[in-house]
Write an enzyme that holds these catalytic residues in place. Structure first.
Site, PDB file in Angstrom:
ATOM      1  CD  GLU A  21     -78.785  62.613-106.300  1.00 58.07           C
ATOM      2  OE1 GLU A  21     -79.909  63.155-106.333  1.00 58.07           O
ATOM      3  OE2 GLU A  21     -78.335  61.927-107.245  1.00 58.07           O
ATOM      4  CG  HIS A  22     -78.816  65.143-100.756  1.00 57.32           C
ATOM      5  ND1 HIS A  22     -79.936  65.164 -99.956  1.00 57.32           N
ATOM      6  CD2 HIS A  22     -78.564  63.841-101.003  1.00 57.32           C
ATOM      7  CE1 HIS A  22     -80.324  63.926 -99.712  1.00 57.32           C
ATOM      8  NE2 HIS A  22     -79.519  63.098-100.338  1.00 57.32           N
ATOM      9  CG  ASP A 175     -87.722  64.143-108.055  1.00 57.45           C
ATOM     10  OD1 ASP A 175     -86.502  64.283-108.285  1.00 57.45           O
ATOM     11  OD2 ASP A 175     -88.176  63.548-107.058  1.00 57.45           O
ATOM     12  CE1 TYR A 227     -84.332  65.001 -99.638  1.00 59.19           C
ATOM     13  CE2 TYR A 227     -85.872  66.389 -98.429  1.00 59.19           C
ATOM     14  CZ  TYR A 227     -85.164  66.099 -99.583  1.00 59.19           C
ATOM     15  OH  TYR A 227     -85.279  66.930-100.667  1.00 59.19           O
TER      16      TYR A 227
HETATM   17 MG    MG Z   1     -90.693  60.722-105.165  1.00 62.45          MG
END
Ligand code: MG
Ligand code: ADP
Length: 383
Positions: A21-22, A175, A227
């Site tokens: 993550e990240h 993603d 973010y």
């Molecule tokens: Mg999205």
């Protein structure tokens, strides 16, 4: 296009990230899986001038744009995820054409399961297929030299570019890579520096396991600014160390980062990359996947203490799942809300879900939504 037969139907899945993550904007490693929840897009050649897009999850009024000319700023709202992909393909030199599109998706929107990449990637594969045989349409704006038919990794980059430059969200490429490279029964192990993909088998059912996903439905707050702030901290930490990206740092380097907050952020990224490799090594070796449970939990603690992207809903869900017997649990996605995953013995799935719901109710949180994740196929044509 409502009311007439489409030329075809294309699909692309949402995803959960098992671990990593990240890390994707630090040239690091990620290990997502494609979900059995997906966005469908029915597509047909445009019946009038320009493209029209409808979504069964949005206002019935169609979004309209011209494939040949649409540019950043022309289309806002949800339509930008679609028009952005058309723009991205065209300006990379790929043929585009006007289409009538209808979207329908069962990926929860805004839950951190990447409903956005599901939409982008479904549109990208539809457009690539429908223009594969057709010559490039003449465009009114200058385009790059004609490019070859894009492969899955290229489509992922083009969809990410749509999200970054057309929608305006500075997200990494995980993603879209999960949506395009997902495969039934496997995790997508991605090195975001080289873009190398390895499909790592994970047959949960055969091991008597389940991966429970808890959509905490926590209200997202401050997400965009936070973010960007995390990205800025990571970039600054890499500069402190004189490396291109935190991917290149090792734990012994961390003491050289003077600013304590920046050092904590870097420590998360460095240790998280190591945890991804640890999980991959365990699964490749065919060891009981229960062994990865503590690594998942360690990831959550690092995201809570060092990266500071958890919120009460995420921490409560993780603690309740572990107390109810999960082998490991962590937030998944960017944080500040969204989902938690828990690795559980399959017969305990209901009990863990009930325990999390009980903990939420005790704290006055809205009821979470839970489902189990099954590694599923990536984007493609389904009809
Ligand atoms: Mg999205
Ligand atoms: P996530 O990707 O975690 O679900 P995002 O904020 O990145 O959250 O993306 C959500 C946005 O993607 C929605 O606000 C909408 O603009 C677009 N989107 C997702 N699913 C659909 C859909 N079925 N129809 C139209 N737009 C969608």
């Amino acid at each position: 296009m409502v009311g007439r037969d489409p030329a075809g139907v294309w699909a692309a899945p949402g995803r959960v990230n098992l671990i990593g993550e990240h890390t994707d904007y630090n040239d690091g490693y990620v290990l997502p899986l494609a979900l059995d929840r997906r966005a469908l897009v029915a597509a047909a050649p445009a019946s009038g001038p320009g493209s029209t897009v409808r979504s069964l999850q949005q206002d019935p009024e169609p979004v309209r744009f011209s494939a040949a000319t649409v540019s950043p700023g022309d289309v806002g709202g949800w339509g930008a995820y679609v028009a952005g992909v058309v723009w991205s393909l065209r300006t990379a030199g790929h043929p585009v054409r006007d289409l009538d599109l209808v979207l329908d998706s069962d990926v929860p929107i805004g839950a951190g399961l990447s409903s956005s990449a599901a939409v982008e990637c479904a549109v990208a594969v539809a457009l690539a297929d429908l223009t594969a045989a057709a010559p490039a349409a003449p465009t009114a704006t200058p385009t790059a030299a004609p490019a070859g038919r894009p492969d899955r990794t290229e489509l992922a980059r083009l969809a990410q570019r749509a999200e970054n430059r057309f929608v305006g969200a500075p997200t990494g490429v995980m993603d879209q890579m999960a949506a395009l490279h997902g495969r039934a029964g496997t995790l997508v192990f991605l090195d975001t520096r080289t873009m190398a993909v390895e499909h790592v088998p994970l047959d949960l059912a055969a091991r008597g396991l389940a991966l429970l996903v808890v959509d905490t439905r926590a209200p997202h707050t401050l997400v965009d600014g936070q973010y960007a702030a995390r990205r800025a901290d990571c970039t600054a930490a890499a500069a402190d160390l004189g490396v291109a990206a935190l991917r290149d740092a090792v734990p012994a380097d961390l003491d050289r980062i003077r600013d304590p907050r920046r050092r904590r952020r870097a420590r998360h990224v460095v240790t998280e990359n190591a945890r991804v490799l640890d999980v991959v090594a365990t699964l490749r070796a065919g060891i009981d996947p229960r062994a990865i449970g503590p690594v998942l939990t360690a990831s959550h603690l690092s995201l809570r203490e060092d990266f500071e992207v958890t919120v009460a809903h995420l921490d409560v869900a993780v603690d309740a799942a572990l107390a109810a017997g999960a082998h490991g649990a962590r937030m998944t996605g960017g944080g500040f809300g969204g989902c938690v995953i828990a690795l559980v013995d399959a017969p305990d799935t209901g009990a863990v879900a009930t325990a999390v719901a009980g903990a939420f109710s005790d704290r006055g949180f809205a009821a979470p939504q839970t489902f189990t994740a099954v590694p599923s196929p990536g984007a493609g044509r389904c009809r």
